[in-house]
Design a protein around this motif. Structure first.
Motif, PDB file in Angstrom:
ATOM      1  N   ALA A   1     -17.626  47.173   7.227  1.00  0.00           N
ATOM      2  CA  ALA A   1     -17.837  46.058   6.680  1.00  0.00           C
ATOM      3  C   ALA A   1     -18.001  46.013   5.119  1.00  0.00           C
ATOM      4  CB  ALA A   1     -19.398  45.713   7.241  1.00  0.00           C
TER       5      ALA A   1
ATOM      6  N   ALA B   1     -25.018  39.611   2.476  1.00  0.00           N
ATOM      7  CA  ALA B   1     -24.393  39.980   3.720  1.00  0.00           C
ATOM      8  C   ALA B   1     -22.934  40.789   3.439  1.00  0.00           C
ATOM      9  CB  ALA B   1     -24.235  38.870   4.679  1.00  0.00           C
ATOM     10  N   ARG B   2     -22.551  41.866   4.198  1.00  0.00           N
ATOM     11  CA  ARG B   2     -21.570  42.367   4.229  1.00  0.00           C
ATOM     12  C   ARG B   2     -20.771  42.167   5.626  1.00  0.00           C
ATOM     13  NH1 ARG B   2     -19.629  45.231   0.051  1.00  0.00           N
ATOM     14  NH2 ARG B   2     -17.828  44.425   1.218  1.00  0.00           N
ATOM     15  N   TYR B   3     -19.443  42.082   5.739  1.00  0.00           N
ATOM     16  CA  TYR B   3     -19.155  41.603   7.080  1.00  0.00           C
ATOM     17  C   TYR B   3     -17.540  41.654   7.295  1.00  0.00           C
ATOM     18  CZ  TYR B   3     -18.936  36.874   5.318  1.00  0.00           C
ATOM     19  OH  TYR B   3     -18.760  35.604   4.994  1.00  0.00           O
ATOM     20  N   ASN B   4     -16.973  42.298   8.380  1.00  0.00           N
ATOM     21  CA  ASN B   4     -15.803  41.951   8.787  1.00  0.00           C
ATOM     22  C   ASN B   4     -15.712  41.916  10.317  1.00  0.00           C
ATOM     23  OD1 ASN B   4     -15.781  44.552   9.798  1.00  0.00           O
ATOM     24  ND2 ASN B   4     -14.321  45.234   8.370  1.00  0.00           N
ATOM     25  N   ASP B   5     -14.549  41.734  10.823  1.00  0.00           N
ATOM     26  CA  ASP B   5     -14.313  41.745  12.335  1.00  0.00           C
ATOM     27  C   ASP B   5     -15.256  42.425  13.084  1.00  0.00           C
ATOM     28  OD1 ASP B   5     -13.053  39.364  12.161  1.00  0.00           O
ATOM     29  OD2 ASP B   5     -11.198  40.050  12.591  1.00  0.00           O
TER      30      ASP B   5
ATOM     31  N   GLN C   1     -17.759  44.583  12.088  1.00  0.00           N
ATOM     32  CA  GLN C   1     -19.205  45.035  11.749  1.00  0.00           C
ATOM     33  C   GLN C   1     -19.775  43.966  10.581  1.00  0.00           C
ATOM     34  OE1 GLN C   1     -19.924  48.267   8.922  1.00  0.00           O
ATOM     35  NE2 GLN C   1     -21.215  49.263  10.383  1.00  0.00           N
ATOM     36  N   LYS C   2     -21.079  43.658  10.961  1.00  0.00           N
ATOM     37  CA  LYS C   2     -21.959  42.728  10.273  1.00  0.00           C
ATOM     38  C   LYS C   2     -23.298  43.064   9.786  1.00  0.00           C
ATOM     39  CE  LYS C   2     -19.520  38.752  12.659  1.00  0.00           C
ATOM     40  NZ  LYS C   2     -18.555  39.985  13.291  1.00  0.00           N
TER      41      LYS C   2
ATOM     42  N   GLN D   1     -20.104  31.474  10.415  1.00  0.00           N
ATOM     43  CA  GLN D   1     -19.076  32.269   9.990  1.00  0.00           C
ATOM     44  C   GLN D   1     -18.957  33.281  11.175  1.00  0.00           C
ATOM     45  OE1 GLN D   1     -16.710  32.181   7.675  1.00  0.00           O
ATOM     46  NE2 GLN D   1     -15.815  33.979   8.292  1.00  0.00           N
ATOM     47  N   TRP D   2     -20.353  33.884  11.512  1.00  0.00           N
ATOM     48  CA  TRP D   2     -20.399  34.910  12.376  1.00  0.00           C
ATOM     49  C   TRP D   2     -20.485  34.475  13.835  1.00  0.00           C
ATOM     50  CZ3 TRP D   2     -24.840  38.498  10.458  1.00  0.00           C
ATOM     51  CH2 TRP D   2     -24.299  39.159   9.179  1.00  0.00           C
TER      52      TRP D   2
ATOM     53  N   GLU E   1     -27.554  46.243  10.821  1.00  0.00           N
ATOM     54  CA  GLU E   1     -26.079  45.980  11.669  1.00  0.00           C
ATOM     55  C   GLU E   1     -26.429  44.970  12.726  1.00  0.00           C
ATOM     56  OE1 GLU E   1     -22.360  48.316  13.090  1.00  0.00           O
ATOM     57  OE2 GLU E   1     -24.176  49.159  13.004  1.00  0.00           O
TER      58      GLU E   1
END
Length: 637
Positions: free
Chosen positions: A531, A558-562, A564-565, A591-592, A634
């Motif tokens: 993330a 917030a930090r995220y990608n597919d 990990q959020k 978005q999530w 997380e």
């Protein structure tokens, strides 16, 4: 360079040497899209997360001597060696998530010690800072500091063995290159065939010639600075060469651009300025890069320079960097890059990338208006994020600035954020634990969480930072609050972590052990968290507007990608705890793709769990943060 000692200011540098800090005028272009880590070859890592750089002052790292006499000799105060980076030491460094080690002070620089038995000429203490010397006054670019070798005659082989050991432990090697200046008395013993020393072929009768390596003050001899009343060379110790004289005729321009035959004490008097084909009036004596090369990749830059006639100093540094690449060095940290024209960097860095496309290229640039030129035109991978992010974060740590400044900086730097290396300490900056900075190492904890996790950029850790080294004691030329880079010295808290070569922290206090464990957990997480190479959304504005106890002493994002959020919140108050409901705005919940309901959160920093509650499309997390606490939450499946 350690600017607290030289009292250097960028405004002074600009007035003294405008030509060598100039860059082409910024081009009128549309706003750039945010940088993607995958687009930078230097961002590649053996992990799924961020690059972590460990900066170590090589001379000090392995020294176990605790004498610490101001102006002490190597025999009295001790010195670290390449051999001190044992498998145990390298394993302990690697355990902190480190991917790259920057071995600071490796090239042979001027120092006050007799190595004539190895063919090395004496250096004059009147043009050396300290006894051990500044690592940024390089005397021989084709060899290494003899102090660092068990056998000075075998010093280069000992460093090559360290390169191999570092690689065996899964880390890459960085060393310093200082293109702006060299030692006043440069003399290489190890030049490859056909390579002449800097200045060996100069026409010294003129101030400037394009292929001269130095600038001159024709007809005038160099004079050492007028020493302040509170300064004596070598602390006043008698030395046959400490006579207030140094033979240099004609005098050369000093490293920070002073054109006086007698530089000031505050000038970089131990160095001389390199000429890159910038005339004394500031005009350029080389081909300029077309503006559209800001959007071209390094192969295009490399192709541009083929067949071009470039100044001799360009060729010399090309050869130097190629020499070290051939020995297995994986990248370079460039000192005071902004004092060298950006075209040179295009030339040098494209040649480096042609040899090693994954080379890691980090530069010291302190003028924000030049950042994009040195990244885009100069083809740097990374710059220090000192003047923007670090300076704002330092004020927050000291209780003098709002966390909103960090949000504003992150937004303003969005197009280049991946390329702005974050740090809280390095050899130029004050130690967090020093009274002149924060006064306690624990005050760096929330700042380190923010610095490490807010962007996709590499994180840098300075040796001793993770155990609370305060940089106390005047070492001689080096003064308290910064660990000296000029003197033979022991680093007390770091020595306790070394614990006689075990590198297990066994001699540390309970507080220092806890500090180290925190750093290790945080940095190891950052090196493996996908993330942190993903998207960023600030939560600060929504939470300030929510009317809760959340304030300018907290920062949330917030930090995220597919894969990990993460929700990350830090609390900078060192005295009192805070409780509030963290607002997670509807835009992020959408978005999530989270429906109304409750979601489990795992705290990756402290252990334990929490709950994200989504109601009518908006999220909330109940938080209580102890003084200086942070959470990295997380989202669980």
């Amino acid at each position: 360079m350690q600017k607290a000692i030289t009292l250097f200011s960028l405004s002074l540098a600009g007035s003294l040497l405008l030509a060598c800090s100039k860059a082409p005028e910024p081009q009128d272009t549309a706003p750039a899209t945010p940088a993607k880590p995958a687009a930078s070859s230097a961002a590649t890592s053996t992990t799924d997360g961020k690059v972590v750089v460990y900066q170590v002052f090589t001379r000090l790292f392995g020294n176990t001597n605790t004498t610490n006499t101001p102006w002490g000799s190597l025999e009295e105060n001790g010195v670290g060696k390449f051999a001190d980076f044992t498998p145990q030491a390298l394993s302990a460094i690697k355990a902190m998530g480190v991917s790259h080690i920057w071995y600071t002070g490796v090239p042979h620089h001027a120092l006050v010690r007799d190595y004539s038995a190895y063919g090395i000429s004496h250096d004059d203490p009147d043009v050396i800072k300290g006894r051990a010397g500044s690592p940024y006054a390089v005397k021989d670019y084709y060899n290494v500091n003899p102090d660092l070798a068990l056998d000075p005659a075998n010093r280069l082989a000992e460093f090559e063995a360290l390169i191999a050991r570092t690689h065996q432990h899964g880390m890459k090697v960085l060393i310093d290159i200082v293109p702006n200046h060299v030692a006043r008395q440069y003399q290489s013993l190890s030049n490859p065939p056909g390579v002449s020393d800097f200045g060996a072929n100069d026409d010294t009768s003129v101030e400037y010639a394009r292929d001269n390596n130095f600038y001159y003050v024709p007809g005038q001899a160099f004079s050492v600075p007028q020493w302040p009343a509170d300064y004596q060379v070598l602390g006043g110790e008698a030395h046959p060469a400490a006579d207030g004289k140094f033979l240099e005729k004609p005098a050369k321009w000093t490293g920070n651009g002073s054109r006086a035959a007698q530089p000031a004490f505050d000038d970089w008097y131990e160095t001389v300025k390199i000429n890159y084909g910038v005339r004394p009036d500031g005009s350029y004596d080389f081909d300029r890069l077309p503006g559209d090369y800001a959007e071209k990749d390094w192969p295009a830059h490399y192709a541009f320079w083929q067949g071009k006639d470039v100044p001799d100093s360009w060729l010399k540094f090309r050869d130097i960097t190629q020499y070290w690449l051939a020995k297995g060095v994986d990248g370079f940290r460039y000192d005071m890059a902004e004092m060298v024209p950006v075209e040179f960097w295009s030339y040098l860095n494209s040649h480096i990338k042609h040899t090693n496309p994954n080379a890691f290229l980090l530069a010291e640039v302190y003028q924000p208006q030049l950042y994009r030129d040195y990244l885009k035109l100069g083809k740097m991978d990374y710059l220090y994020d000192k003047v923007e992010f670090y300076d704002s974060l330092k004020l927050v740590m000291q209780g003098k600035g709002p966390t909103s400044a960090l949000v504003e900086t992150q937004q303003r730097m969005a197009d280049i954020e991946h390329h702005m290396l974050h740090f809280l300490e390095n050899h130029d900056e004050q130690r967090i634990a020093a009274p002149q900075f924060a006064g306690a190492a624990k005050k760096g904890l929330p700042a380190m969480v923010v610095s490490t996790t807010i962007s996709t950029s590499p994180t840098m850790l300075y040796f001793g930072q993770h155990v609370g080294e305060p940089g106390a004691g005047d070492a001689g030329f080096g003064k308290a609050s910064r660990t000296t880079i000029f003197d033979y010295w022991g680093v007390p808290e770091h020595q306790k972590w070394m614990n006689g070569g075990k590198f297990d922290g066994g001699a540390l206090s309970a507080e220092a052990k806890a500090l180290h464990a925190y750093y290790q957990k945080l940095l190891s997480f950052s090196a493996s968290a996908p993330a942190l190479l993903g998207a960023y959304t600030e939560l600060h504005s929504a939470n300030l507007a929510a009317g809760t106890a959340y304030s300018e002493q907290q920062l949330a994002f917030a930090r995220y990608n597919d894969a990990q959020k993460l929700l990350i919140v830090s609390h900078f108050n060192s005295e009192t705890a805070v409780s509030f409901n963290l607002t997670v705005p509807a835009t992020l919940i959408s978005q999530w793709q989270l429906a109304d309901g409750q979601y489990r959160l795992s705290d990756k920093l402290n252990g334990g769990e929490n709950t994200l509650t989504v109601t009518k499309g908006e999220g909330s997390v109940a938080l209580t943060l102890a003084p200086l606490a942070s959470v990295i939450l997380e989202l669980q499946p």
